[in-house]
Design an enzyme around this catalytic site. Structure first.
Site, mmCIF file in Angstrom:
data_model
loop_
_atom_site.group_PDB
_atom_site.id
_atom_site.type_symbol
_atom_site.label_atom_id
_atom_site.label_comp_id
_atom_site.label_asym_id
_atom_site.label_seq_id
_atom_site.Cartn_x
_atom_site.Cartn_y
_atom_site.Cartn_z
ATOM 1 N N ARG A 102 -5.876 -2.503 8.273
ATOM 2 C CA ARG A 102 -6.742 -3.358 7.765
ATOM 3 C C ARG A 102 -6.438 -4.660 6.927
ATOM 4 N NH1 ARG A 102 -8.102 1.866 5.990
ATOM 5 N NH2 ARG A 102 -7.344 1.664 3.978
ATOM 6 N N ARG B 235 0.351 7.758 -2.776
ATOM 7 C CA ARG B 235 0.838 8.620 -1.898
ATOM 8 C C ARG B 235 2.337 8.773 -2.175
ATOM 9 N NH1 ARG B 235 -1.723 5.932 3.373
ATOM 10 N NH2 ARG B 235 -1.933 4.406 1.609
ATOM 11 N N ASP C 20 0.834 -1.050 0.069
ATOM 12 C CA ASP C 20 -0.083 -0.023 -0.009
ATOM 13 C C ASP C 20 0.855 1.235 0.041
ATOM 14 O OD1 ASP C 20 -2.471 1.406 -0.137
ATOM 15 O OD2 ASP C 20 -2.913 0.949 2.107
ATOM 16 N N GLY C 21 0.206 2.326 -0.588
ATOM 17 C CA GLY C 21 0.958 3.667 -0.568
ATOM 18 C C GLY C 21 1.664 4.000 -1.804
ATOM 19 N N ASN C 22 1.325 3.411 -2.841
ATOM 20 C CA ASN C 22 2.093 3.853 -4.140
ATOM 21 C C ASN C 22 1.592 5.347 -4.510
ATOM 22 O OD1 ASN C 22 3.082 1.093 -4.358
ATOM 23 N ND2 ASN C 22 1.916 0.401 -5.965
ATOM 24 N N GLU D 299 -11.778 -5.290 -5.561
ATOM 25 C CA GLU D 299 -12.452 -4.030 -5.395
ATOM 26 C C GLU D 299 -11.611 -2.975 -6.395
ATOM 27 O OE1 GLU D 299 -11.657 -6.283 -2.673
ATOM 28 O OE2 GLU D 299 -13.597 -6.534 -2.513
ATOM 29 N N ASN D 300 -10.365 -3.320 -6.627
ATOM 30 C CA ASN D 300 -9.769 -2.363 -7.337
ATOM 31 C C ASN D 300 -10.346 -2.170 -8.897
ATOM 32 O OD1 ASN D 300 -6.372 -3.529 -5.953
ATOM 33 N ND2 ASN D 300 -7.660 -1.881 -5.419
ATOM 34 N N GLU E 111 1.125 -13.132 12.332
ATOM 35 C CA GLU E 111 1.474 -11.965 12.759
ATOM 36 C C GLU E 111 1.389 -11.017 11.905
ATOM 37 O OE1 GLU E 111 1.943 -12.085 15.990
ATOM 38 O OE2 GLU E 111 1.828 -14.251 16.271
ATOM 39 N N HIS F 250 3.092 3.173 -8.954
ATOM 40 C CA HIS F 250 2.832 1.749 -9.209
ATOM 41 C C HIS F 250 4.419 1.096 -9.738
ATOM 42 C CE1 HIS F 250 -1.141 1.870 -7.621
ATOM 43 N NE2 HIS F 250 -1.659 2.350 -8.821
HETATM 44 C C1 FPP Z 1 -1.863 0.072 -3.440
HETATM 45 O O1 FPP Z 1 -1.270 1.198 -3.547
HETATM 46 C C2 FPP Z 1 -1.360 -0.604 -4.761
HETATM 47 C C3 FPP Z 1 -1.762 -1.329 -5.755
HETATM 48 C C4 FPP Z 1 -3.252 -1.437 -5.872
HETATM 49 C C5 FPP Z 1 -1.177 -2.081 -6.904
HETATM 50 C C6 FPP Z 1 0.064 -2.708 -6.119
HETATM 51 C C7 FPP Z 1 0.755 -3.263 -7.444
HETATM 52 C C8 FPP Z 1 2.017 -3.090 -7.726
HETATM 53 C C9 FPP Z 1 2.922 -2.519 -6.660
HETATM 54 C C10 FPP Z 1 2.592 -3.988 -8.839
HETATM 55 C C11 FPP Z 1 2.809 -5.315 -8.804
HETATM 56 C C12 FPP Z 1 3.404 -5.777 -9.779
HETATM 57 C C13 FPP Z 1 3.327 -7.204 -10.268
HETATM 58 C C14 FPP Z 1 3.942 -7.688 -11.630
HETATM 59 C C15 FPP Z 1 2.884 -8.234 -9.530
HETATM 60 P P1 FPP Z 1 -2.497 2.406 -3.701
HETATM 61 O O2 FPP Z 1 -2.474 2.975 -5.089
HETATM 62 O O3 FPP Z 1 -3.675 2.363 -3.049
HETATM 63 O O4 FPP Z 1 -1.727 3.534 -2.909
HETATM 64 P P2 FPP Z 1 -2.352 5.068 -1.929
HETATM 65 O O5 FPP Z 1 -3.099 4.283 -0.983
HETATM 66 O O6 FPP Z 1 -1.191 5.759 -1.528
HETATM 67 O O7 FPP Z 1 -3.118 5.666 -3.114
#
Ligand code: FPP
Length: 266
Positions: free
Chosen positions: A209, A39, A35-37, A82-83, A222, A52
């Site tokens: 969560r 932000r 999580d947090g990409n 949900e995404n 854990e 991402h």
């Molecule tokens: C949640 O951060 C992240 C995601 C929904 C996508 C995660 C996917 C990757 C890291 C790529 C993985 C790649 C492969 C090939 C498996 P967010 O977008 O909800 O961040 P935010 O809460 O800060 O908005």
């Protein structure tokens, strides 16, 4: 340019564990909610998509560290049921990103003996991605190294509903007696069939969560929550998670072994 996933051929696989981490008490299976990409990108004035892409690099690092530190399986929550409600351009970007990464990394996965599996309803993903998922799964099925599980179009509730449907079908066909259904029978119908339950769940960005992730499998995991945003998750953050994990007393509903001993000797 993206770094290769592979640990290079001359890489020494038995890297020492990080300072403060007991190599004999490593989790067998680590699950991550990345999580947090968004932000991370926003803090840099960049589009969410850049977050991402940076998240992929953090995932490669995490997989490499699991491999180096003797952790047998890594399961990553890449895309939830949900995404799909995210803006269309973000969903499309993520699907294309998964395709690109799979295409780029398949040879490395093979070479490094990584066994990749996908948990979720892959039949609803874009056709090209489905093909790549099939190919990657098939080509790495016999690999004996670390198991890398990617949850894509995955939802824990959906997984349980599908398992219930499958069990019901087997009962209707007369193959199964409802009274013989126990935990093992249900587990065998989950996407994760054959995988050990995660010992440790790591969630980045401070959220506390489960977000519909591995609801059955995380029963006794854990949980480590860190404020680090996923693209910044590195060896230091991972080592902290392992130290936190090793500080826990896992009782699985029973008593602390020392306490049990004391009670037994009274
Ligand atoms: C949640 O951060 C992240 C995601 C929904 C996508 C995660 C996917 C990757 C890291 C790529 C993985 C790649 C492969 C090939 C498996 P967010 O977008 O909800 O961040 P935010 O809460 O800060 O908005």
């Amino acid at each position: 340019m993206s770094r290769p996933l592979a640990i290079s051929a001359d890489h020494i696989r038995v890297s020492p564990s990080p300072a403060g981490v007991d190599p004999l008490r490593m989790p067998s299976h680590v699950a991550v909610i990345m999580d947090g990409n968004g932000r991370w990108a926003k803090a840099r004035g960049l589009p969410r998509m850049v977050g991402h892409s940076a998240g992929v690099e953090a995932l490669k690092t995490t997989l490499r560290l699991c491999n180096d530190w003797g952790i047998g399986a890594l399961t990553a929550y890449a895309f939830s049921t949900e995404n799909w409600s995210r803006p269309e351009d973000e969903v499309n970007f993520l699907m294309t990103l998964f395709e690109r990464v799979l295409q780029q990394e398949l040879e490395s996965l093979e070479r490094e003996q990584i066994k990749i599996r996908f948990f979720g309803e892959t039949k609803d993903l874009p056709k090209r991605l489905q093909e790549l998922i099939f190919e990657a799964t098939e080509r790495t099925i016999g690999n004996k190294g670390i198991k890398f599980n990617v949850c894509t179009n995955y939802g824990g509730r959906r997984e349980l509903v599908i398992a219930a449907q499958r069990l019901a079908q087997r009962c209707v066909s007369g193959e199964l007696d409802p009274s013989s259904i126990g935990e093992n029978e249900l587990e065998a119908e989950l996407f994760t069939a054959g995988e050990v339950d995660p010992d440790l769940l790591i969630r980045t960005s401070g959220e506390r969560r489960l977000s519909n992730f591995l609801l059955w499998q995380l029963a006794y995991a854990e949980i480590h929550v860190t404020d680090v945003l996923w693209p910044d998750f590195d060896d230091v953050a991972f080592a902290k998670a392992l130290i936190d994990y090793q500080s826990r007393c896992r009782r699985f509903g029973g008593l602390d072994p020392i306490e049990a001993d004391q009670l037994g000797s009274k």
